[in-house]
Write an enzyme that holds these catalytic residues in place. Structure first.
Site, PDB file in Angstrom:
ATOM      1  N   ARG A  31       0.827  -1.205   0.000  1.00 35.81           N
ATOM      2  CA  ARG A  31       0.000   0.000   0.000  1.00 35.81           C
ATOM      3  C   ARG A  31       0.861   1.254   0.000  1.00 35.81           C
ATOM      4  O   ARG A  31       0.506   2.257  -0.626  1.00 35.81           O
ATOM      5  CB  ARG A  31      -0.975   0.007   1.187  1.00 35.81           C
ATOM      6  CG  ARG A  31      -2.049   1.079   1.041  1.00 35.81           C
ATOM      7  CD  ARG A  31      -3.184   0.863   2.018  1.00 35.81           C
ATOM      8  NE  ARG A  31      -4.081  -0.194   1.611  1.00 35.81           N
ATOM      9  CZ  ARG A  31      -5.182  -0.009   0.885  1.00 35.81           C
ATOM     10  NH1 ARG A  31      -5.505   1.195   0.456  1.00 35.81           N
ATOM     11  NH2 ARG A  31      -5.973  -1.013   0.589  1.00 35.81           N
ATOM     12  N   HIS A  34       2.080   1.537  -3.547  1.00 36.77           N
ATOM     13  CA  HIS A  34       0.956   1.949  -4.378  1.00 36.77           C
ATOM     14  C   HIS A  34       0.654   3.432  -4.185  1.00 36.77           C
ATOM     15  O   HIS A  34       0.382   4.165  -5.151  1.00 36.77           O
ATOM     16  CB  HIS A  34      -0.270   1.103  -4.045  1.00 36.77           C
ATOM     17  CG  HIS A  34      -1.446   1.377  -4.911  1.00 36.77           C
ATOM     18  ND1 HIS A  34      -2.493   2.176  -4.505  1.00 36.77           N
ATOM     19  CD2 HIS A  34      -1.752   0.969  -6.173  1.00 36.77           C
ATOM     20  CE1 HIS A  34      -3.392   2.242  -5.478  1.00 36.77           C
ATOM     21  NE2 HIS A  34      -2.972   1.524  -6.493  1.00 36.77           N
TER      22      HIS A  34
END
Length: 200
Positions: A31, A34
């Site tokens: 995450r 990302h």
């Protein structure tokens, strides 16, 4: 997951290897990568799988989630966040005790939430150092500390001190960090699914 996000994760995984991370650590690192579109974060994040599970369990049990700044709180969409700067008396405490406002906010938050909270520090090294001081003094017992303050002054030292403290923690190795990184780590814990395929 939205098709754009699905494609984004596919591209990300084609450019970086996440297979060696334990499942929940992988979710956090993915995450963060990302969020930043920067695969170099795979070598930056330091996390302990047991600590992450402890923090996730606390969050799912509605433990308080406390951040140092509003920007971090704005990045966590799944649940309320208490912001240290918004506690009553921050300015007076900072002036009286010679603290930054961020550190004063953490001190005041700790008085109201001494045990079992999840702490997310994404901006101010002084806030993280105050939390560590309080923990060492036995005044606060966090379920998890996401300590990723950013900057050239104090950030590296404060995160190294967090890792030495023995507290359950997520940190970064260099000057890099920030509110978006801390929010990404918290969101990973909130959205992770334990079943196969839980690492989206």
């Amino acid at each position: 997951m939205h098709p754009i996000e699905t494609e984004s994760y596919r591209i990300m995984r084609s450019r970086a290897d996440f297979a060696h991370f334990p499942p929940l650590t992988r979710a956090v690192v993915e995450r963060v990568v990302h969020t930043t579109a920067d695969p170099s974060w795979t070598g930056e994040v330091v996390a302990d799988e047991t600590a992450l599970h402890r923090g996730r369990d606390a969050l799912l049990a509605d433990a308080p989630l406390i951040s140092d700044v509003r920007m971090l709180a704005a990045g966590v969409t799944a649940r309320p966040v208490r912001v240290g700067l918004d506690f009553t008396g921050v300015a007076d405490t900072a002036e009286a005790d010679g603290l930054t406002r961020s550190a004063a906010g953490i001190r005041l938050a700790a008085r109201q939430h001494p045990e079992g909270a999840v702490w997310a520090i994404g901006n101010a090294p002084t806030a993280l150092m105050e939390l560590l001081r309080l923990a060492e003094a036995g005044e606060v017992d966090p379920a998890l500390v996401v300590g990723v303050p950013v900057g050239f002054v104090g950030a590296v030292d404060s995160k190294a001190a967090l890792r030495r403290s023995g507290l359950p923690a997520v940190s970064t190795l260099t000057e890099r960090g920030g509110a978006a990184i801390a929010a990404a780590a918290i969101n990973a814990l909130l959205y992770w699914a334990e079943e196969p395929g839980g690492n989206r």
